[in-house]
Design a protein around this motif. Structure first.
Motif, PDB file in Angstrom:
ATOM      1  N   LEU A  77      -1.971  -4.807  -4.534  1.00  0.00           N
ATOM      2  CA  LEU A  77      -1.569  -3.541  -4.545  1.00  0.00           C
ATOM      3  C   LEU A  77      -2.598  -2.397  -4.369  1.00  0.00           C
ATOM      4  O   LEU A  77      -3.364  -2.438  -5.311  1.00  0.00           O
ATOM      5  CB  LEU A  77      -0.497  -3.192  -5.788  1.00  0.00           C
ATOM      6  N   GLU A  78      -2.461  -1.913  -3.237  1.00  0.00           N
ATOM      7  CA  GLU A  78      -3.750  -1.313  -2.849  1.00  0.00           C
ATOM      8  C   GLU A  78      -4.762   0.241  -3.392  1.00  0.00           C
ATOM      9  O   GLU A  78      -5.685   0.084  -3.525  1.00  0.00           O
ATOM     10  CB  GLU A  78      -3.670  -1.040  -1.354  1.00  0.00           C
ATOM     11  N   ASP A  79      -3.938   1.033  -3.702  1.00  0.00           N
ATOM     12  CA  ASP A  79      -4.414   2.262  -3.747  1.00  0.00           C
ATOM     13  C   ASP A  79      -3.998   2.909  -5.383  1.00  0.00           C
ATOM     14  O   ASP A  79      -4.668   3.865  -5.702  1.00  0.00           O
ATOM     15  CB  ASP A  79      -4.222   3.448  -2.830  1.00  0.00           C
ATOM     16  N   GLY A  80      -3.220   2.341  -6.226  1.00  0.00           N
ATOM     17  CA  GLY A  80      -3.004   2.649  -7.415  1.00  0.00           C
ATOM     18  C   GLY A  80      -1.748   3.703  -7.487  1.00  0.00           C
ATOM     19  O   GLY A  80      -1.166   4.065  -8.889  1.00  0.00           O
ATOM     20  N   THR A  81      -1.205   3.839  -6.360  1.00  0.00           N
ATOM     21  CA  THR A  81       0.173   4.664  -6.601  1.00  0.00           C
ATOM     22  C   THR A  81       1.344   3.926  -6.306  1.00  0.00           C
ATOM     23  O   THR A  81       2.470   4.457  -6.400  1.00  0.00           O
ATOM     24  CB  THR A  81       0.167   5.880  -5.272  1.00  0.00           C
ATOM     25  N   GLU A  82       1.186   2.527  -6.204  1.00  0.00           N
ATOM     26  CA  GLU A  82       2.368   1.597  -5.969  1.00  0.00           C
ATOM     27  C   GLU A  82       2.862   1.487  -7.249  1.00  0.00           C
ATOM     28  O   GLU A  82       2.299   0.933  -8.176  1.00  0.00           O
ATOM     29  CB  GLU A  82       1.784   0.332  -5.394  1.00  0.00           C
ATOM     30  N   THR A  83       4.296   1.537  -7.445  1.00  0.00           N
ATOM     31  CA  THR A  83       4.974   1.584  -8.702  1.00  0.00           C
ATOM     32  C   THR A  83       6.304   0.841  -8.397  1.00  0.00           C
ATOM     33  O   THR A  83       6.749   0.867  -7.290  1.00  0.00           O
ATOM     34  CB  THR A  83       5.337   2.818  -9.530  1.00  0.00           C
ATOM     35  N   HIS A  84       7.252   0.492  -9.543  1.00  0.00           N
ATOM     36  CA  HIS A  84       8.327  -0.287  -9.370  1.00  0.00           C
ATOM     37  C   HIS A  84       8.550  -1.392  -8.444  1.00  0.00           C
ATOM     38  O   HIS A  84       9.608  -1.496  -7.983  1.00  0.00           O
ATOM     39  CB  HIS A  84       9.443   0.908  -9.208  1.00  0.00           C
ATOM     40  N   ASN A  85       7.322  -2.112  -8.101  1.00  0.00           N
ATOM     41  CA  ASN A  85       7.476  -3.101  -7.369  1.00  0.00           C
ATOM     42  C   ASN A  85       7.746  -4.475  -8.077  1.00  0.00           C
ATOM     43  O   ASN A  85       7.320  -4.494  -9.413  1.00  0.00           O
ATOM     44  CB  ASN A  85       6.118  -3.605  -6.590  1.00  0.00           C
ATOM     45  N   VAL A  86       8.447  -5.305  -7.717  1.00  0.00           N
ATOM     46  CA  VAL A  86       8.838  -6.633  -8.440  1.00  0.00           C
ATOM     47  C   VAL A  86       8.118  -7.868  -7.761  1.00  0.00           C
ATOM     48  O   VAL A  86       8.432  -8.114  -6.703  1.00  0.00           O
ATOM     49  CB  VAL A  86      10.253  -6.849  -8.669  1.00  0.00           C
ATOM     50  N   LEU A  87       7.395  -8.361  -8.468  1.00  0.00           N
ATOM     51  CA  LEU A  87       6.562  -9.672  -8.153  1.00  0.00           C
ATOM     52  C   LEU A  87       6.805 -10.746  -9.120  1.00  0.00           C
ATOM     53  O   LEU A  87       6.361 -10.829 -10.114  1.00  0.00           O
ATOM     54  CB  LEU A  87       5.058  -9.636  -8.079  1.00  0.00           C
ATOM     55  N   ILE A 128       5.706  -2.417 -16.307  1.00  0.00           N
ATOM     56  CA  ILE A 128       7.387  -2.314 -16.611  1.00  0.00           C
ATOM     57  C   ILE A 128       7.855  -3.635 -17.189  1.00  0.00           C
ATOM     58  O   ILE A 128       8.631  -3.744 -18.384  1.00  0.00           O
ATOM     59  CB  ILE A 128       7.993  -2.172 -15.328  1.00  0.00           C
ATOM     60  N   ARG A 129       7.032  -4.546 -16.914  1.00  0.00           N
ATOM     61  CA  ARG A 129       7.273  -5.953 -17.565  1.00  0.00           C
ATOM     62  C   ARG A 129       6.069  -6.808 -16.982  1.00  0.00           C
ATOM     63  O   ARG A 129       5.912  -6.974 -15.711  1.00  0.00           O
ATOM     64  CB  ARG A 129       8.506  -6.861 -17.078  1.00  0.00           C
ATOM     65  N   PHE A 130       5.370  -7.597 -17.824  1.00  0.00           N
ATOM     66  CA  PHE A 130       4.363  -8.558 -17.538  1.00  0.00           C
ATOM     67  C   PHE A 130       4.743  -9.760 -18.343  1.00  0.00           C
ATOM     68  O   PHE A 130       4.713  -9.718 -19.537  1.00  0.00           O
ATOM     69  CB  PHE A 130       3.213  -8.125 -17.964  1.00  0.00           C
ATOM     70  N   GLU A 131       5.420 -10.847 -18.024  1.00  0.00           N
ATOM     71  CA  GLU A 131       6.148 -11.693 -18.777  1.00  0.00           C
ATOM     72  C   GLU A 131       6.020 -13.203 -17.906  1.00  0.00           C
ATOM     73  O   GLU A 131       6.281 -13.245 -16.799  1.00  0.00           O
ATOM     74  CB  GLU A 131       7.534 -11.437 -18.779  1.00  0.00           C
ATOM     75  N   HIS A 180       0.730  -1.114   0.074  1.00  0.00           N
ATOM     76  CA  HIS A 180      -0.021  -0.074   0.152  1.00  0.00           C
ATOM     77  C   HIS A 180       0.895   1.100   0.063  1.00  0.00           C
ATOM     78  O   HIS A 180       1.454   1.586   1.032  1.00  0.00           O
ATOM     79  CB  HIS A 180      -0.837  -0.215   1.061  1.00  0.00           C
ATOM     80  N   GLY A 181       0.601   1.961  -0.768  1.00  0.00           N
ATOM     81  CA  GLY A 181       1.559   3.262  -1.071  1.00  0.00           C
ATOM     82  C   GLY A 181       3.130   3.072  -0.968  1.00  0.00           C
ATOM     83  O   GLY A 181       3.661   3.964  -0.482  1.00  0.00           O
ATOM     84  N   THR A 182       3.568   2.118  -1.397  1.00  0.00           N
ATOM     85  CA  THR A 182       4.962   1.756  -1.297  1.00  0.00           C
ATOM     86  C   THR A 182       5.622   1.278  -2.719  1.00  0.00           C
ATOM     87  O   THR A 182       5.046   0.808  -3.544  1.00  0.00           O
ATOM     88  CB  THR A 182       5.004   0.434  -0.472  1.00  0.00           C
ATOM     89  N   GLU A 183       6.782   1.687  -3.021  1.00  0.00           N
ATOM     90  CA  GLU A 183       7.469   1.646  -4.236  1.00  0.00           C
ATOM     91  C   GLU A 183       8.874   0.616  -3.831  1.00  0.00           C
ATOM     92  O   GLU A 183       9.244   0.392  -2.841  1.00  0.00           O
ATOM     93  CB  GLU A 183       8.123   2.716  -4.802  1.00  0.00           C
TER      94      GLU A 183
END
Length: 713
Positions: free
Chosen positions: A385-395, A480-483, A363-366
């Protein structure tokens, strides 16, 4: 809650009685029966030492059941016992470390890792008066193993969270990290989950799997994922009664090398588990030797969370029976509004199972790295990923198995999310999703859901390549990547990309819903050079494998097998596809494609001026890579530095303090390098950055101070 006044009507008492009989002890009635309980005196440390040593504590006495404990700044306490006594709360302002040479068990109501002297017992919020942490000073820390020195496999460390009278049922029991460091690290497994090597038949009690199973042992709890989707009912999700994911205990593991192993289970399988060609179910290990659990899974459950300015990581730890049903913010693992203050933290190899409220919430975390984790049995979305401001996370390489339907949570951030159960759910695509598998999720395998609402403006501040923030319409931002992602055994959606949602408890009204979908799609059109780029998506045994409600999609590789449809009721304006494969679909490969028509401002421009006429030729990689250092530790006189780099295209190089790293997997998806170890007690600034094949250099390197262990010379 007590009533005021002396007279209560019989009708009101009857209504209250009926309500309590209906709700019972559920989490939705949190705090209703809490009675004030006098807080015990605070037991503080007198010096560093063992928890079991009276000299460690003021008054010379080890904390007893019901104690409020404070480990003071500058003191380091080693927890070295298996204790049945339930400690009310522990405020860690110094360091609490679990012993690595024995089994340990801590029963507790609340652990709060926070600098300062405030020993408040709020299990959600941090001390509002606490100043921003001083980066030159060590953080207070909870250490259950470290990344370099995890709890050895022959020992087990357990934290059992109890409801304690007097603590708020809504926020406790809990482990909360407020600008401190929380590290939980168990013995590594070579693989946390693997594919089946051969078809597993109902009635059998052995299965074969490929790969190295080092770390798997007799007594471990495992699951085999369901591989046949039920006939979805449009009114009611069905997985609560038809799920075929099975839970078993290992009796033995024969053969552990790369050529594979045979697993003997404690009882025969009830269902078949498919494994033919490239379509195979999974076997996952849920057991770890570092455990965080609720003491009473049928009563008041616990939760864990990190706040901003915190540090630390999780690896090969087990989180079981956590999550408060229908309560916002109380999840098994929760990174809460950390923004980029926790860049470098990761959750690797964790087992998160039987959660009543999601597995892992970002939540609100990069810049968080989540890899090799197993999520099993969640109420509501799993990896979220909770509120739409989360970016640059790697799952990366996570397994989501058996997500059960939830319901919208009170005061949730995005009101349009019905929480019907996705393996992976997000509202901003500017993240990296690779090698993940979702199996038997009640509504979606992968879901990107974002729309304008009366209480939500999709134009949000988004982290940019230079570290600044800029307001952008998050509905149109590309991955960034969906693979190399996969889902199977879905009663409804495999992947839903900003598309239709099933109304809860109602039949879908396509004419009405398609109008709303077209309006929303027309309002937010992705840039022609930055479509939603999906590479090598595999979906099988699923009702609606792929559905898109947006223009601007580029698919390079979609493999659909043994499903009802292929591409279902998708908006197809400005879509491009290549390498599509549909096998054994029982209905149509491409079913009822939709067009939203030409945007009004483009109608009279013509091909020469109108960008809308331009086809989607692929993804323009015009952004630099993003690097995260995930591990720094000494080995002899050397300093080992490891990390990950994410980019939309090929990465040319990664450098750390000017020294080139070498790739461990893919194009620097994981990498490592070696530096000289500073003298004991001395610090070095570590700066890691990447450059992609197009020459775009990272403008916001991951930079931080590393202090070498030991005293100054």
């Amino acid at each position: 809650m007590p009533f005021r006044g002396s007279v209560v009507s019989a009708a009101l008492l009857l209504a209250l009685t009926v309500t309590l009989l209906k709700t019972g002890p559920s989490q939705s009635a949190v705090g209703a029966d809490t009675k004030p309980v006098p807080a015990a005196p605070l037991v503080r440390t007198a010096a560093s030492g063992a928890w079991s040593d009276g000299k460690t504590w003021e008054g010379g006495k080890v904390p007893e059941a019901g104690a409020r404990v404070q480990i003071r700044t500058g003191h380091a306490v080693t927890f070295d016992v298996k204790a049945d006594a339930v400690i009310r709360s522990i405020h860690v302002a110094g360091t609490l470390t679990f012993a690595r040479d024995r089994d340990t068990t801590l029963n507790v109501g609340l652990i709060k890792v926070q600098p300062g002297d405030d020993a408040s017992e709020d299990g959600f919020d941090c001390d509002a008066h606490a100043p921003n942490p001083d980066p030159s000073k060590p953080k207070p820390a909870l250490e259950v193993g470290t990344a370099a020195e995890p709890i050895p496999a022959k020992f087990k460390a357990t934290i059992r969270l109890h409801h304690v009278d007097g603590l708020d049922k809504e926020t406790c029991p809990a482990i909360i990290c407020c600008a401190g460091r929380m590290d939980l690290h168990g013995a590594p497994l070579a693989h946390t989950w693997v594919k089946l090597a051969t078809h597993a038949k109902a009635g059998e009690n052995t299965v074969t799997v490929p790969g190295d199973l080092s770390g798997w042992r007799a007594g471990d709890r495992v699951i085999l994922t369901g591989t046949f989707h039920p006939d979805g009912n449009e009114k009611t999700p069905t997985l609560t009664t038809t799920a075929q994911t099975e839970e078993r205990v290992l009796v033995s593991v024969r053969g552990r090398e790369e050529r594979g192993a045979t697993l003997k289970l404690d009882k025969p399988l009830a269902f078949e588990h498919y494994a033919e060609g490239e379509f195979r179910g999974e076997v996952a290990n849920l057991s770890r030797n570092v455990v965080v659990e609720s003491a009473d899974p049928n009563g008041v459950r616990g939760h864990t969370m990190y706040h901003k300015h915190s540090a630390g990581s999780i690896s090969y730890a087990e989180f079981r029976h956590l999550g408060k049903r229908d309560v916002l913010g109380k999840y098994a693992i929760h990174f809460h509004l950390c923004r980029d203050t926790m860049r470098g933290s990761s959750v690797v190899g964790a087992s998160i199972w039987d959660s009543h409220n999601r597995w892992l919430t970002i939540h609100g975390t990069e810049s968080l790295v989540v890899r090799d984790c197993v999520g099993y049995k969640s109420v509501g979305h799993g990896f979220f990923l909770e509120d739409g401001t989360e970016t640059h996370n790697v799952l990366d390489n996570n397994l989501a198995a058996l997500v059960l339907p939830g319901k919208p949570l009170p005061k949730q951030m995005l009101s349009f999310d019905d929480n019907m159960g996705a393996g992976f759910w997000w509202a901003n695509c500017k993240n990296s999703f690779t090698r993940n598998v979702a199996a038997e999720c009640s509504e979606y395998g992968f879901a990107f859901e974002c729309r304008r609402a009366a209480d939500f403006d999709p134009v949000q501040p988004v982290l940019q390549a230079d570290g600044s923030r800029k307001k952008q319409d998050i509905r149109t931002l590309p991955f960034i990547r969906f693979e190399d992602n996969e889902c199977h055994a879905m009663p409804f959606f495999g992947m839903n990309l900003r598309g239709l949602t099933r109304p809860v408890g109602k039949i879908m009204q396509f004419a009405e819903q398609n109008k709303a979908l077209a309006k929303e799609a027309m309002e937010a059109i992705p840039d022609v050079d930055h479509p939603f780029h999906i590479t090598r998506l595999k979906v099988w045994d699923t009702r609606w494998p792929f559905h898109a409600g947006t223009t601007g999609v580029y698919i390079d590789g979609l493999n659909v097998y043994r499903s009802t449809y292929g591409m279902w009721r998708s908006v197809t304006d400005r879509h491009s596809y290549r390498n599509l494969k549909f096998s054994e679909t029982s209905n149509r490969d491409i079913h009822m494609p939709l067009s939203i028509g030409m945007p009004e401002e483009e109608v009279n421009k013509g091909p020469a001026q109108g960008a809308y006429y331009t086809g989607i030729g692929g993804m323009l990689d015009d952004q630099p890579p993003h690097t995260v250092v995930t591990d720094v530790h000494p080995e002899g006189n050397l300093l080992i530095v490891r990390g990950v780099t994410a980019d939309s295209g090929p990465v040319k190089r990664v450098t750390v303090n000017g020294r080139r790293a070498y790739s461990l997997r893919g194009e620097f998806a994981e990498w490592e390098t070696v530096l000289e170890l500073p003298a004991p007690g001395k610090s070095v600034t570590i700066s890691a950055a990447a450059e992609d094949a197009g020459g775009r250099a990272e403008r916001n390197p991951h930079k931080f101070e590393y202090r070498s262990p030991g005293a100054d010379r």
